[in-house]
Design a protein around this motif. Structure first.
Motif, PDB file in Angstrom:
ATOM      1  N   ILE A   1       9.423   2.090   7.306  1.00  0.00           N
ATOM      2  CA  ILE A   1       9.203   2.421   5.903  1.00  0.00           C
ATOM      3  C   ILE A   1      10.558   2.367   5.197  1.00  0.00           C
ATOM      4  O   ILE A   1      11.503   3.025   5.647  1.00  0.00           O
ATOM      5  N   PRO A   2      10.685   1.570   4.139  1.00  0.00           N
ATOM      6  CA  PRO A   2      11.990   1.422   3.487  1.00  0.00           C
ATOM      7  C   PRO A   2      12.526   2.752   2.962  1.00  0.00           C
ATOM      8  O   PRO A   2      11.783   3.585   2.446  1.00  0.00           O
ATOM      9  N   ALA A   3      13.843   2.937   3.085  1.00  0.00           N
ATOM     10  CA  ALA A   3      14.490   4.164   2.603  1.00  0.00           C
ATOM     11  C   ALA A   3      14.340   4.329   1.102  1.00  0.00           C
ATOM     12  O   ALA A   3      14.366   5.450   0.593  1.00  0.00           O
ATOM     13  N   GLU A   4      14.160   3.202   0.393  1.00  0.00           N
ATOM     14  CA  GLU A   4      14.028   3.306  -1.068  1.00  0.00           C
ATOM     15  C   GLU A   4      12.688   3.911  -1.507  1.00  0.00           C
ATOM     16  O   GLU A   4      12.530   4.273  -2.671  1.00  0.00           O
ATOM     17  N   TYR A   5      11.752   4.048  -0.594  1.00  0.00           N
ATOM     18  CA  TYR A   5      10.511   4.752  -0.920  1.00  0.00           C
ATOM     19  C   TYR A   5      10.795   6.261  -0.832  1.00  0.00           C
ATOM     20  O   TYR A   5      10.228   6.982  -0.008  1.00  0.00           O
ATOM     21  N   GLU A   6      11.667   6.720  -1.696  1.00  0.00           N
ATOM     22  CA  GLU A   6      12.168   8.083  -1.574  1.00  0.00           C
ATOM     23  C   GLU A   6      11.101   9.151  -1.794  1.00  0.00           C
ATOM     24  O   GLU A   6      11.129  10.208  -1.158  1.00  0.00           O
ATOM     25  N   ASN A   7      10.174   8.888  -2.700  1.00  0.00           N
ATOM     26  CA  ASN A   7       9.104   9.869  -2.939  1.00  0.00           C
ATOM     27  C   ASN A   7       8.240  10.047  -1.698  1.00  0.00           C
ATOM     28  O   ASN A   7       7.852  11.170  -1.359  1.00  0.00           O
ATOM     29  N   LEU A   8       7.971   8.952  -1.014  1.00  0.00           N
ATOM     30  CA  LEU A   8       7.169   9.014   0.211  1.00  0.00           C
ATOM     31  C   LEU A   8       7.931   9.734   1.315  1.00  0.00           C
ATOM     32  O   LEU A   8       7.362  10.542   2.052  1.00  0.00           O
ATOM     33  N   TRP A   9       9.221   9.468   1.416  1.00  0.00           N
ATOM     34  CA  TRP A   9      10.018  10.145   2.443  1.00  0.00           C
ATOM     35  C   TRP A   9      10.125  11.640   2.167  1.00  0.00           C
ATOM     36  O   TRP A   9      10.084  12.457   3.093  1.00  0.00           O
ATOM     37  N   ARG A  10      10.279  12.013   0.896  1.00  0.00           N
ATOM     38  CA  ARG A  10      10.321  13.443   0.564  1.00  0.00           C
ATOM     39  C   ARG A  10       8.998  14.103   0.914  1.00  0.00           C
ATOM     40  O   ARG A  10       8.961  15.243   1.395  1.00  0.00           O
ATOM     41  N   TYR A  11       7.917  13.390   0.648  1.00  0.00           N
ATOM     42  CA  TYR A  11       6.585  13.882   1.015  1.00  0.00           C
ATOM     43  C   TYR A  11       6.511  14.142   2.524  1.00  0.00           C
ATOM     44  O   TYR A  11       6.065  15.204   2.967  1.00  0.00           O
TER      45      TYR A  11
ATOM     46  N   GLN B   1      17.387  12.341  -0.825  1.00  0.00           N
ATOM     47  CA  GLN B   1      17.743  13.716  -1.203  1.00  0.00           C
ATOM     48  C   GLN B   1      16.487  14.562  -1.304  1.00  0.00           C
ATOM     49  O   GLN B   1      15.493  14.151  -1.901  1.00  0.00           O
ATOM     50  N   VAL B   2      16.548  15.741  -0.673  1.00  0.00           N
ATOM     51  CA  VAL B   2      15.418  16.664  -0.717  1.00  0.00           C
ATOM     52  C   VAL B   2      15.897  17.993  -1.268  1.00  0.00           C
ATOM     53  O   VAL B   2      17.072  18.345  -1.169  1.00  0.00           O
ATOM     54  N   GLU B   3      14.959  18.730  -1.853  1.00  0.00           N
ATOM     55  CA  GLU B   3      15.307  20.024  -2.437  1.00  0.00           C
ATOM     56  C   GLU B   3      15.522  21.054  -1.346  1.00  0.00           C
ATOM     57  O   GLU B   3      14.862  21.033  -0.329  1.00  0.00           O
TER      58      GLU B   3
ATOM     59  N   VAL C   1       0.835  -1.200   0.000  1.00  0.00           N
ATOM     60  CA  VAL C   1       0.000   0.000   0.000  1.00  0.00           C
ATOM     61  C   VAL C   1       0.872   1.252   0.000  1.00  0.00           C
ATOM     62  O   VAL C   1       0.629   2.204  -0.759  1.00  0.00           O
ATOM     63  N   LEU C   2       1.910   1.253   0.820  1.00  0.00           N
ATOM     64  CA  LEU C   2       2.808   2.404   0.889  1.00  0.00           C
ATOM     65  C   LEU C   2       3.588   2.580  -0.417  1.00  0.00           C
ATOM     66  O   LEU C   2       3.836   3.710  -0.849  1.00  0.00           O
ATOM     67  N   ARG C   3       3.938   1.470  -1.046  1.00  0.00           N
ATOM     68  CA  ARG C   3       4.672   1.559  -2.315  1.00  0.00           C
ATOM     69  C   ARG C   3       3.823   2.216  -3.400  1.00  0.00           C
ATOM     70  O   ARG C   3       4.330   3.010  -4.205  1.00  0.00           O
ATOM     71  N   LYS C   4       2.535   1.935  -3.408  1.00  0.00           N
ATOM     72  CA  LYS C   4       1.643   2.541  -4.405  1.00  0.00           C
ATOM     73  C   LYS C   4       1.547   4.057  -4.201  1.00  0.00           C
ATOM     74  O   LYS C   4       1.474   4.811  -5.172  1.00  0.00           O
ATOM     75  N   ILE C   5       1.557   4.484  -2.949  1.00  0.00           N
ATOM     76  CA  ILE C   5       1.555   5.928  -2.670  1.00  0.00           C
ATOM     77  C   ILE C   5       2.878   6.537  -3.110  1.00  0.00           C
ATOM     78  O   ILE C   5       2.916   7.620  -3.706  1.00  0.00           O
ATOM     79  N   ASP C   6       3.977   5.828  -2.833  1.00  0.00           N
ATOM     80  CA  ASP C   6       5.299   6.288  -3.258  1.00  0.00           C
ATOM     81  C   ASP C   6       5.346   6.431  -4.781  1.00  0.00           C
ATOM     82  O   ASP C   6       5.856   7.437  -5.306  1.00  0.00           O
TER      83      ASP C   6
END
Length: 263
Positions: free
Chosen positions: A199-209, A261-263, A152-157
């Motif tokens: 939450i896996p670190a590779e879910y980078e889009n979710l972590w940036r969110y 990485q974040v902006e 479920v979290l991967r789909k959000i990512d």
């Protein structure tokens, strides 16, 4: 301690509400089950707190948030609201007591509220099962339930990666963000504590969110302490809090993996 600005009064601990006053919107939230004063870990309370905080930032409303210790509710709270548990919204003397009615009231009756409630079936579908899968994982703790939650979290990512926006529907917050982010915080804190789930670190889009959410006052002002999130689920499991936990200084997990990485 209260935080007071021209548009907000965020108060730890209950104070009587004048139901005849039209000066502000008041949101009653559940207090901490640890100290009975600071913010508790009710997801709906935080969601509506965020919704209203955003509107207060835009100066469309004046907002007061107050916490209520439901283990020892004040007599005047009971006289006004009987046995109703927070969240409770009071708008110009009108008390709105049910979650669905509160959401509808913010959307239709609170100035600017309709702008928060965007229509996006794709996002609604992607986030609708996050919490139920998390609760199942907390209960079972097996590999299968963890993999289901990860899916479920991967789909959000993936959705965030495709959108390339800061938030779920764009670069400004909406109701879906106010609904999802408190749940993600519970997953981070309680998932780690009870089941060593991360939450896996590779879910980078979710972590940036999540990073962008951690930068917002609407989230940080409404977020309960880690200890309160953990105790919320301990109570559900019938586990007693240890004395040392009552004395801990409240902590708040807002870090993200160094590899993201974040902006």
């Amino acid at each position: 301690m209260s935080i007071v600005t021209t548009q907000f009064v965020i108060q730890s601990g209950w104070s009587p509400i004048d139901l005849n006053s039209a000066l502000r919107i008041v949101l009653c939230c559940e207090a901490s089950t640890i100290d009975g004063r600071r913010k508790g870990a009710c997801l709906f309370c935080q969601e509506y707190f965020m919704d209203l905080y955003l509107l207060a930032e835009l100066k469309t409303i004046s907002l007061k948030v107050t916490t209520v210790d439901m283990l020892k509710p004040p007599p005047d709270f009971r006289s006004n609201f009987d046995a109703t548990s927070p969240p409770i919204l009071v708008d110009n003397g009108l008390a709105v007591l049910e979650n669905e009615k509160i959401e509808r009231h913010i959307m239709k009756n609170v100035p600017g509220g309709h702008n928060l409630f965007v229509q996006d079936k794709e996002v609604a579908t992607k986030i609708e099962n996050v919490y139920s899968k998390f609760k199942l994982m907390l209960m079972k703790g097996d590999d299968h339930s963890k993999q289901v939650l990860l899916s479920v979290l991967r789909k959000i990512d993936e959705h965030l990666g495709q959108k390339k926006t800061r938030f779920l529907t764009g670069d400004t917050l909406c109701c879906f963000d106010c609904e999802l982010m408190p749940k993600l915080q519970h997953i981070r804190v309680a998932g780690k504590f009870f089941q060593e789930f991360e939450i896996p670190a590779e879910y980078e889009n979710l972590w940036r969110y999540m990073h962008h959410m951690y930068l917002l006052d609407a989230f940080t002002q409404s977020c309960p302490a880690d200890q309160d999130i953990i105790n919320h689920y301990k109570l559900q499991q019938g586990t007693k809090m240890k004395k040392r936990e009552e004395l801990e200084t409240p902590s708040f997990t807002t870090s993200i993996p160094a590899s993201v990485q974040v902006e």
